[in-house]
Design a protein around this motif. Sequence first.
Motif, short mmCIF file in Angstrom:
data_model
loop_
_atom_site.label_atom_id
_atom_site.label_comp_id
_atom_site.label_asym_id
_atom_site.label_seq_id
_atom_site.Cartn_x
_atom_site.Cartn_y
_atom_site.Cartn_z
N GLU A 70 -9.59 -9.23 5.08
CA GLU A 70 -8.79 -8.89 6.24
C GLU A 70 -7.81 -10.02 6.52
OE1 GLU A 70 -8.70 -6.12 8.04
OE2 GLU A 70 -10.17 -5.24 6.67
N GLY A 74 -8.53 -9.16 -1.14
CA GLY A 74 -9.47 -8.18 -0.64
C GLY A 74 -10.11 -8.57 0.66
N TRP A 132 3.18 -1.58 4.48
CA TRP A 132 2.48 -2.67 5.17
C TRP A 132 2.45 -2.42 6.67
CZ3 TRP A 132 0.05 -5.79 2.00
CH2 TRP A 132 0.57 -6.08 0.74
N HIS A 153 -0.77 -10.55 5.21
CA HIS A 153 -1.11 -9.23 4.67
C HIS A 153 -1.05 -9.23 3.15
CE1 HIS A 153 -0.47 -8.04 8.87
NE2 HIS A 153 -1.25 -7.00 8.58
N PRO A 198 0.84 -1.21 0.00
CA PRO A 198 0.00 0.00 0.00
C PRO A 198 0.87 1.25 0.00
CG PRO A 198 -0.68 -1.56 1.71
CD PRO A 198 0.64 -2.04 1.19
N THR A 208 -4.45 -8.66 0.94
CA THR A 208 -4.54 -7.58 -0.04
C THR A 208 -4.93 -8.11 -1.41
OG1 THR A 208 -2.94 -6.20 1.14
CG2 THR A 208 -3.23 -5.78 -1.21
#
Length: 910
Positions: free
Chosen positions: A167, A165, A142, A158, A138, A162
């Motif tokens: 959690e 999409g 992270w 993570h 991102p 991502t």
Amino acid sequence: MSVPRAAVRPAAVRRKVESWLAEQDEADAIVLLARPQWNDEPVLTVAGRTVRVVPCPTPLAARAALADRPPHEKLVLLTDLTDNELGDGLLAHVSLQQGRSVDPWDLVSQTFGGQVRPDSTLVRTGRWVADALTELAPAVGWPPPTGTILTRDHALRHLAGTVLGLEPDGLDAAGLLQWSTDAPAQMRLGDLPVEWIDGIGTFLVDVAGPVAVPVLAAVRAGHGVDAIPLGLLAGVLWPRDSAQSSDVELAVARTRLEPRFAGTRLTETQAWAYTEAAEAWIYRALDDEAVRHDAHRILRRAEDIAEEIGVAGRLAASPLLPAGFTQRMRAFGAAVRFSLPVAGPAVPAGDLIERAQERLAEVEAHRSADRTRVETARMAVRLLRWLATPEQQPPATMLDAVHRQIREDGWVDRARLDVFDGDVDQMVGDAYRVLHQAVHARRSRHDRHFAELFQDATGAERDPGALLRVEDVLDRVIQPIIDNGRRVLLLVLDGMGAAAGIEIAESLVRSGAWTELTPHGGQRTGVLAALPTVTAVNRCSLLSGMISVGDRSDELKGFAARFPDGVLLHKADLRTPAGLAVDREVAAAIEDPAVPVVAAVINAIDDALDRSDPGTVEWSADTVKGLRDLLAIAQDRVVVMVSDHGHVVDRGSEAVVGKSESSENRWRPATGDPADGELLFRGTRVALADGELILPWQEELRYGPRKAGYHGGASPAEAVIPLLLFASGNDETVPGWSGAPVASPGWWREPLRQTAQADQPAAAAPRTVAARPSRRPRAVVQDESLFDLPAASIPPPLAGPPAPVDPASALVEALLASPVYADRRGIRAPIPDERVAAMITALLAGNGRATLETLATRAGVPVHRISATFTALRRLLQVEGYPVLSLDPDGRTAKLDIPLMIEQFVLAPS
């Protein structure tokens, strides 16, 4: 000499530039040691600066780039040349006067905040992880780990979250299936390099379990949006029944399914986990109104796929697919049909009834079941059990005949009304038709015998003795209650027969606000109507206390003569203005201590004979208009509920229209001889036609215009009036009356399929058991049948001669001897152990399910106390808040989680 280097990805270049610019280095260029290859946009904007990326395979290319650099641009020189090959003159114009290596793990550390280092497990996962973490990071980086070590789990959670999409904590089977419903999200995964997809898939199998294999395989094959439908079908194609697992048809279907998983062959473990996850997703969706339509769409899609691969006929194995429910219903219908002999006495064989009960259990277990159809199926099985009971000697007296209608045949009537209404499926409907014919044949014999006794009793003018007649109710039921200082609310439910009375009584007792009372706590009794069984005769006779004929004004006069201080309310009196459920004057009369008896005539059932279909209505305090409201303000009165007559329903194409000189539906003047299905009645209790008329006892016979239902004849469904008493609170409030036992006959309740002793009243369970286990076991998966319980769940017997051990008895004994049970019993009290044993035994015999009526019967608990007893038992078994015992949404069926009970009470050896 230049060194072969890997190509650098755009995200890696961007990260290196971000780090360089953050150093506030005034150099105009940076050399990155990488393959001089760049296929992305040549100009980047990083931190507000314009940066041009130039691949430089030679020193000359690097010098040219420096020379041609516009003043406002920074340069990134990609080269695999060494510093010596570049030369000091060129390096003097670049950051740090040297080339910088592009270490992927340094870039990863940077994306996680720069203060962490990857652990060796993460590094060994492969270079692809570093590239993916760098490229997909991102903008804000992270989330950093809690310490200084970046673990594989933290990084990949993570990264996968991502990509999908989701959690990071949502990377489980449920999360994957939810993700599979998002087609754009699947396309984003498909756009990634194959190595990344493979690596993320491997990690997902680690964290989400075997479900990840088929879900990701379906995505790769382009069928990801069908992941949940495919999961539902996996349970059909990979059954847990080992006998079916080698089925050739299923093997062929599995092969046909492989292309939808990109050729992946699922293992049984993967298929079973996949099915459980898909079914769990559907369960949640069906309970969520916002996405319920998605669940139904997915169920339809699963059926379409089943058709495509040739297993549409095997969907009965699915507990969710609507087509599976249809197939289970048809299997149930076939079992019902086969249980009835084609010729000879219609007495079903016990083993065939057992098969029908097994098919019923499968129908009941289906999540997509139509509850109305399931209830009809239950009624069908009850009728099979009734047909299988030996025919008793016919009643010898009129009182015995009335009691048979109230205590036995009224329950048959209740069930056969549902079966008569039928099923939407033709195959099931045909089975119900044959069943109804068998039931009707037996009931017709009862009806004829009842009518013959009725004819004899009417003509003989004998003293009624213990028999209650409609004209006796005020003197023999109402007056004694008043004489004992209690006020009465007399509810006359016009048209209520035994079947409707059963339903209404159940609804009142189930509410918990009212206790049913019966004479001396025995079985219910009934009242015999006068003839013909029409309102003008029986309601006037009931409310005046003598055989009479009249209308509303005559009823008011007769009631006032009998109870001058009483109040009689008819339909018009019960109508209310806006905003009021009970009229003020009506409420005042009921609440007035000076009014000993308030009588109210409620016409809901009788009205249904003309305007609707009384056979399909489930009569209750809610469906009888005004009943619940009157009861709400009558808590301090004894409620006596009767009717003036019962009714029969129209038989449609089976109806027979007889000839009559009058337009009455169920009686005619005594002209000519009685025909088939008719008898001649004469006597003082025949209130019309000068005391002599002809009445039909056959239910299908009528004379007048067609309606939904009829009354006037001599069938027990019309002539026997249920007598129901209710009190709020104290069940000893009326002398001679006390709390009622379970009213239903034995065949109405589900059988205990364990041993013969299970049918006997509950006795104390033996308290001697095996040595107690020393630690809590792991949860045991519940099998299909009680008697297939894992051996670990059955304590070993005491030393001594070997003897057959009943698993259920052993389990109950172990429960009562459990230290956990002893602790719970000490603080929970006060259910006697023998009562606990009886109820648990009943539940075990039903594979964890039993109606509250069955529990009350087996444990010897009065029906009005079973709800409180059940609640106490549930608290006793609810260790640490786990729902070992629960009540189905129907409010009538208890469910025991057998494996959870074994675990919570430590009933299995360690």
